[in-house]
Design an enzyme around this catalytic site. Structure first.
Site, PDB file in Angstrom:
ATOM      1  CB  CYS A 197      27.277   6.079  29.301  1.00  0.00           C
ATOM      2  SG  CYS A 197      27.584   4.483  28.517  1.00  0.00           S
ATOM      3  NE  ARG A 244      32.022   4.999  22.094  1.00  0.00           N
ATOM      4  CZ  ARG A 244      31.305   4.029  22.665  1.00  0.00           C
ATOM      5  NH1 ARG A 244      30.230   3.563  22.065  1.00  0.00           N
ATOM      6  NH2 ARG A 244      31.679   3.536  23.830  1.00  0.00           N
ATOM      7  CB  THR A 273      21.386   3.122  27.344  1.00  0.00           C
ATOM      8  OG1 THR A 273      22.407   2.422  28.049  1.00  0.00           O
ATOM      9  CG2 THR A 273      20.659   4.052  28.299  1.00  0.00           C
ATOM     10  CB  THR A 320      21.051   4.052  22.051  1.00  0.00           C
ATOM     11  OG1 THR A 320      21.692   3.786  23.318  1.00  0.00           O
ATOM     12  CG2 THR A 320      20.339   2.799  21.595  1.00  0.00           C
TER      13      THR A 320
END
Length: 428
Positions: free
Chosen positions: A258, A329, A118, A83
């Site tokens: 995250c 990432r 998430t 996400t």
């Protein structure tokens, strides 16, 4: 549903693969990913994320597939897709929407669809549920049911793995919560916390990373303050850490999928209700500005020592977002590279953990294959504290730098060493 439900895992990245491997020790599990190359690698016993070892992967009783048809006939579908945020830092729900559309086409009455991605509170029930209804022709809460169990994977962490950490679960009703408690509890020894409802579980996850982001932002801000005072923040933290209740957060670039992303989901949720999330976005702003602060400090330190060098050759050690993981990432090292290049630096990058093909494809960076160099650099930057860099000897480091050159230590990994008067040393 039987006591031994069959399970699918949709998405086999850092979250989905470990979950699939450990659940497969107790249940019939099918792992699905749209990336054929990923599935081929896993069939060959190779996990590019380095979360699962080759022996563990080869011994797993796990069916791996890219075929949607292989997902039919299962009882529980667990969606673990990314996400991310878009270029404006707004939630990008495309992956979770597409996964929901795909699963909606194959679910059957009585199925439970669980989301681990998430999200901000409400996504599972208000966005994903209606998609599943539309594609399946079934009624949510009557013909099929929703669940949420937020992922807590910490890439590279060999202690807090998915089979030992506490899992939060929440179901659309008590029966679903009980079934998810049984499934996840079988895997992790019964370490389950049942949240009041799905939105509460979604909220718990999104604040976990937002809290870390804010705490890191505080340490980053004091790092800049102490730089101006000629003090190393690492020395200050070492001293302050002797107090029993001091929180041990470290300064640095906040990248990855995250901590650098999830606070934007919470901020988006807040603004939809007319609340301006000042603390959350302030923390994000501080951490996003850190790359500029670091690159400027390194450049100014080098220019002060070697004002005649207009096009310094600089070697950056580390490209991944975190030490000892291959994950590129949302790495912020690329920001350091871009800013130093704008300041005239000629940059080389070395990182044994990163995939050279990914570095080229994502960032157009050609990684150095070794630390051998015919001509020493004006500056080297210890950007990521991979174990291999931590263990470099002084001689190995000094051979990379010209006499009078700069050794810049972003992570403070060499700060207890003495490089002598021949080299300049900078530490955050």
């Amino acid at each position: 549903m039987s006591e031994k439900p069959s399970i699918t895992i949709i998405g086999l990245g850092y979250v989905g693969l470990p979950l699939a491997v450990h659940l497969a020790k107790h249940f019939k599990v099918t792992g699905f990913d749209i990336n054929e190359e990923r599935i081929t690698e896993l069939h060959n016993g190779h996990d590019r994320t380095s979360e699962i070892s080759s022996p563990e992967l080869r011994n797993a009783t796990l069916h791996l597939t890219t075929s949607v048809e292989d997902l039919t006939g299962h009882d529980i579908h667990i969606i673990t897709v990314p996400t991310p945020v878009d270029k404006n830092n707004a939630p990008n729900l495309d992956p979770i929407r597409k996964a929901s559309e795909m699963v909606g086409k194959i679910i059957q009455p009585g199925n439970i669809i669980v989301y681990e991605s998430t999200v901000y509170p409400g996504v599972t029930e208000d966005i994903c549920g209606p998609i599943l209804e539309e594609k399946s022709g079934l009624k949510c809460g009557k013909d099929f049911y929703l669940g949420y169990s937020p992922e807590r994977i910490n890439p590279g962490d060999r202690e807090h793995t998915v089979d030992v950490i506490t899992k939060i679960v929440a179901g659309q009703n008590q029966s679903v919560s009980e079934q998810l408690t049984n499934v996840y509890g079988t895997m992790n020894g019964g370490k389950i916390f049942v949240a009041k409802n799905i939105k509460t579980a979604e909220a718990a996850k999104v604040i976990e990373n937002a809290q870390r982001d804010i705490n890191i932002a505080f340490v980053n801000e004091i790092a800049i303050i102490f730089q101006n005072l000629g003090i190393s923040v690492y020395d200050v933290l070492e001293a302050a850490g002797t107090k029993w209740n001091f929180l041990n957060f470290q300064p640095g670039l906040v990248g990855g999928h995250c901590i650098g992303v999830d606070p934007y989901y919470l901020a988006h949720c807040a603004t939809t209700f007319g609340h301006e999330p000042k603390v959350i976005l302030s923390g994000r702003s501080t951490n996003e500005s850190m790359s500029n602060a670091v690159s400027t400090a390194i450049h100014q330190t080098l220019k002060a020592k070697s004002p005649e060098t207009s096009r310094p050759r600089t070697l950056i050690l580390g490209l991944t977002f975190k030490e000892d993981v291959p994950d590129l990432r949302n790495t912020k090292i690329t920001d350091i590279i871009a800013e130093l290049e704008n300041l005239g630096h000629m940059i080389d990058v070395h990182d044994p953990m990163a995939d050279p093909k990914e570095a080229e494809a994502f960032f157009k960076i050609n990684l150095k294959h070794s630390l051998d160099t015919e001509e020493p650099y004006d500056c080297i930057i210890g950007a990521v504290s991979h174990e291999g860099y931590l263990n470099l000897t002084n001689i190995s480091i000094e051979q990379l730098v010209k006499p009078g050159g700069l050794i810049a230590d972003m992570k403070g990994m060499w700060r207890k060493r003495d490089f002598g008067a021949r080299y300049s040393y900078w530490c955050l």
